[in-house]
Design a protein around this motif. Structure first.
Motif, PDB file in Angstrom:
ATOM      1  N   UNK A 151      11.223 -15.451   1.670  1.00  0.00           N
ATOM      2  CA  UNK A 151      10.013 -16.261   1.850  1.00  0.00           C
ATOM      3  C   UNK A 151      10.331 -17.541   2.561  1.00  0.00           C
ATOM      4  N   UNK A 152      11.506 -17.554   3.537  1.00  0.00           N
ATOM      5  CA  UNK A 152      11.885 -18.850   4.168  1.00  0.00           C
ATOM      6  C   UNK A 152      11.121 -19.138   5.279  1.00  0.00           C
ATOM      7  N   UNK A 153      10.336 -18.278   5.844  1.00  0.00           N
ATOM      8  CA  UNK A 153       9.415 -18.703   6.953  1.00  0.00           C
ATOM      9  C   UNK A 153       8.234 -19.435   6.291  1.00  0.00           C
ATOM     10  N   UNK A 154       7.911 -19.250   5.015  1.00  0.00           N
ATOM     11  CA  UNK A 154       6.585 -19.783   4.453  1.00  0.00           C
ATOM     12  C   UNK A 154       7.208 -20.697   3.434  1.00  0.00           C
ATOM     13  N   UNK A 155       8.317 -21.307   3.221  1.00  0.00           N
ATOM     14  CA  UNK A 155       9.142 -22.194   2.451  1.00  0.00           C
ATOM     15  C   UNK A 155       8.493 -21.987   1.190  1.00  0.00           C
ATOM     16  N   UNK A 156       8.753 -20.637   0.758  1.00  0.00           N
ATOM     17  CA  UNK A 156       8.229 -20.116  -0.491  1.00  0.00           C
ATOM     18  C   UNK A 156       9.658 -19.851  -1.464  1.00  0.00           C
ATOM     19  N   UNK A 157       9.429 -20.547  -2.660  1.00  0.00           N
ATOM     20  CA  UNK A 157      10.378 -20.372  -3.665  1.00  0.00           C
ATOM     21  C   UNK A 157       9.752 -20.631  -5.263  1.00  0.00           C
ATOM     22  N   UNK A 158      10.656 -20.198  -6.020  1.00  0.00           N
ATOM     23  CA  UNK A 158       9.955 -20.183  -7.442  1.00  0.00           C
ATOM     24  C   UNK A 158      10.192 -22.026  -7.841  1.00  0.00           C
ATOM     25  N   UNK A 159       9.286 -22.196  -8.372  1.00  0.00           N
ATOM     26  CA  UNK A 159       9.220 -23.687  -8.961  1.00  0.00           C
ATOM     27  C   UNK A 159      10.456 -23.660  -9.907  1.00  0.00           C
ATOM     28  N   UNK A 160      11.324 -24.704  -9.722  1.00  0.00           N
ATOM     29  CA  UNK A 160      12.275 -25.115 -10.672  1.00  0.00           C
ATOM     30  C   UNK A 160      11.942 -25.130 -12.139  1.00  0.00           C
ATOM     31  N   UNK A 161      10.720 -25.980 -12.366  1.00  0.00           N
ATOM     32  CA  UNK A 161      10.211 -26.154 -13.594  1.00  0.00           C
ATOM     33  C   UNK A 161       9.838 -24.714 -14.275  1.00  0.00           C
ATOM     34  N   UNK A 162       9.318 -23.776 -13.645  1.00  0.00           N
ATOM     35  CA  UNK A 162       8.901 -22.457 -14.197  1.00  0.00           C
ATOM     36  C   UNK A 162      10.259 -21.766 -14.394  1.00  0.00           C
ATOM     37  N   UNK A 203       1.700 -23.126 -16.872  1.00  0.00           N
ATOM     38  CA  UNK A 203       2.191 -23.007 -15.621  1.00  0.00           C
ATOM     39  C   UNK A 203       1.684 -21.901 -14.553  1.00  0.00           C
ATOM     40  N   UNK A 204       1.388 -21.008 -15.067  1.00  0.00           N
ATOM     41  CA  UNK A 204       0.850 -19.698 -13.929  1.00  0.00           C
ATOM     42  C   UNK A 204      -0.548 -19.733 -13.989  1.00  0.00           C
ATOM     43  N   UNK A 205      -1.323 -20.058 -14.765  1.00  0.00           N
ATOM     44  CA  UNK A 205      -2.659 -20.422 -14.451  1.00  0.00           C
ATOM     45  C   UNK A 205      -3.206 -21.597 -13.685  1.00  0.00           C
ATOM     46  N   UNK A 206      -2.024 -22.586 -13.759  1.00  0.00           N
ATOM     47  CA  UNK A 206      -2.547 -23.898 -12.551  1.00  0.00           C
ATOM     48  C   UNK A 206      -1.676 -23.531 -11.448  1.00  0.00           C
ATOM     49  N   UNK A 207      -1.226 -22.346 -11.005  1.00  0.00           N
ATOM     50  CA  UNK A 207      -0.761 -22.026  -9.705  1.00  0.00           C
ATOM     51  C   UNK A 207       0.465 -23.021  -9.315  1.00  0.00           C
ATOM     52  N   UNK A 208       1.429 -23.289 -10.493  1.00  0.00           N
ATOM     53  CA  UNK A 208       2.437 -24.169 -10.498  1.00  0.00           C
ATOM     54  C   UNK A 208       3.768 -23.249 -10.417  1.00  0.00           C
ATOM     55  N   UNK A 209       3.817 -21.871 -10.352  1.00  0.00           N
ATOM     56  CA  UNK A 209       4.873 -21.286 -10.821  1.00  0.00           C
ATOM     57  C   UNK A 209       5.701 -20.902  -9.543  1.00  0.00           C
ATOM     58  N   UNK A 210       5.011 -20.783  -8.518  1.00  0.00           N
ATOM     59  CA  UNK A 210       5.596 -20.580  -7.209  1.00  0.00           C
ATOM     60  C   UNK A 210       5.268 -21.462  -6.277  1.00  0.00           C
ATOM     61  N   UNK A 211       5.965 -22.088  -5.381  1.00  0.00           N
ATOM     62  CA  UNK A 211       5.610 -23.381  -4.328  1.00  0.00           C
ATOM     63  C   UNK A 211       5.833 -22.574  -2.796  1.00  0.00           C
ATOM     64  N   UNK A 212       5.017 -22.974  -2.125  1.00  0.00           N
ATOM     65  CA  UNK A 212       4.921 -22.551  -0.652  1.00  0.00           C
ATOM     66  C   UNK A 212       4.234 -23.380   0.360  1.00  0.00           C
ATOM     67  N   UNK A 213       4.557 -23.267   1.576  1.00  0.00           N
ATOM     68  CA  UNK A 213       3.752 -24.052   2.510  1.00  0.00           C
ATOM     69  C   UNK A 213       2.377 -23.750   2.679  1.00  0.00           C
TER      70      UNK A 213
END
Length: 245
Positions: free
Chosen positions: A172-183, A101-111
């Motif tokens: 990270x609310x300005x950039x809609x940043x959050x940890x991926x619930x899957x991760x 998940x980390x290598x595929x850049x899916x661990x954290x979500x953002x705009x």
């Protein structure tokens, strides 16, 4: 009267104006109007310090407070498996999923369409750098929870990790940043499996110690029975017939 069209086509300035008027970027992905770039950069520089101190003082959760059930001998396995070796194998498999998940850049979500100082490229670079910072802070908190984990305090460790998720989403609310619930779910499973492994390993050690003690006791009895003749005579009461001066 309508103006005649230019035979050479629209001018570049006109095209630029039309492109600027096209709402290519979602409104929610852009920073609020009037945001000072210097202020935003200062806030980003302070994020790591805020995350580092977010769990100090009253926000720190004492992981030993949730061991009441374990103290009275009650533990419920989150993922029942046969033995400690099976838990180790499941943990190794889970580590592979976390790495994927980390290598595929899916661990954290953002705009993806965030603009900074009027530039989409600079905005994306800023989001990428901040995402790495946030993910590093989250992983540090998750690893700390695993290292300090005991089998009876999984609930407190989970709450501590969820507090980190909330803090990252707020910062990270300005950039809609959050940890991926899957991760996040994978890291929670890691906590649960680690606690189960610790308890199962402890049970196996105690069982082995009891078996070794029982074997030692039975071996001692077999060596001391039947008693030797000299020992049996020594234990007999002394009588006048058996007594010799």
């Amino acid at each position: 009267m309508p103006a005649s069209e230019d035979p050479a086509g629209p001018r570049p300035e006109t095209l630029q104006i039309k492109q600027d008027q096209t709402p290519a970027d979602p409104p929610t992905a852009r920073p609020a109007s009037g945001v000072d770039p210097a202020t935003l950069l200062a806030r980003i520089a302070a994020l790591e310090a805020e995350l580092a101190t977010a769990h100090n003082g009253a926000q720190v959760i004492d992981l030993s407070d949730q061991r009441a059930l374990q103290d009275v001998g009650i533990y419920r396995y989150h993922h029942p498996l046969g033995n400690a070796a099976a838990y180790k194998e499941r943990l190794r498999s889970l580590e592979g999923q976390i790495d994927e998940v980390i290598k595929s850049s899916r661990a954290i979500l953002a705009a993806d369409m965030f603009t900074f100082d009027g530039s989409l490229a600079r905005g994306r670079k800023l989001v990428g750098d901040l995402s790495k910072l946030m993910l590093r802070a989250y992983n540090a908190e998750a690893d700390k929870c695993v290292r300090s984990l005991r089998s009876g305090n999984v609930r407190a460790a989970r709450k501590r990790l969820e507090s980190a998720v909330t803090a990252i989403e707020k910062l990270g609310v300005i950039m809609e940043m959050r940890i991926n619930p899957e991760y996040h779910a994978l890291r929670i499973t890691e906590l649960e499996l680690t606690a189960d492994f610790q308890m199962k390993a402890q049970e196996e050690r105690e069982r082995a110690a009891r078996n070794a003690s029982s074997f030692a006791n039975s071996a001692g009895l077999s060596r001391s029975w039947p008693p030797r003749k000299s020992d049996s005579r020594r234990n007999e009461p002394t009588t006048l017939a058996s007594w010799t001066p």
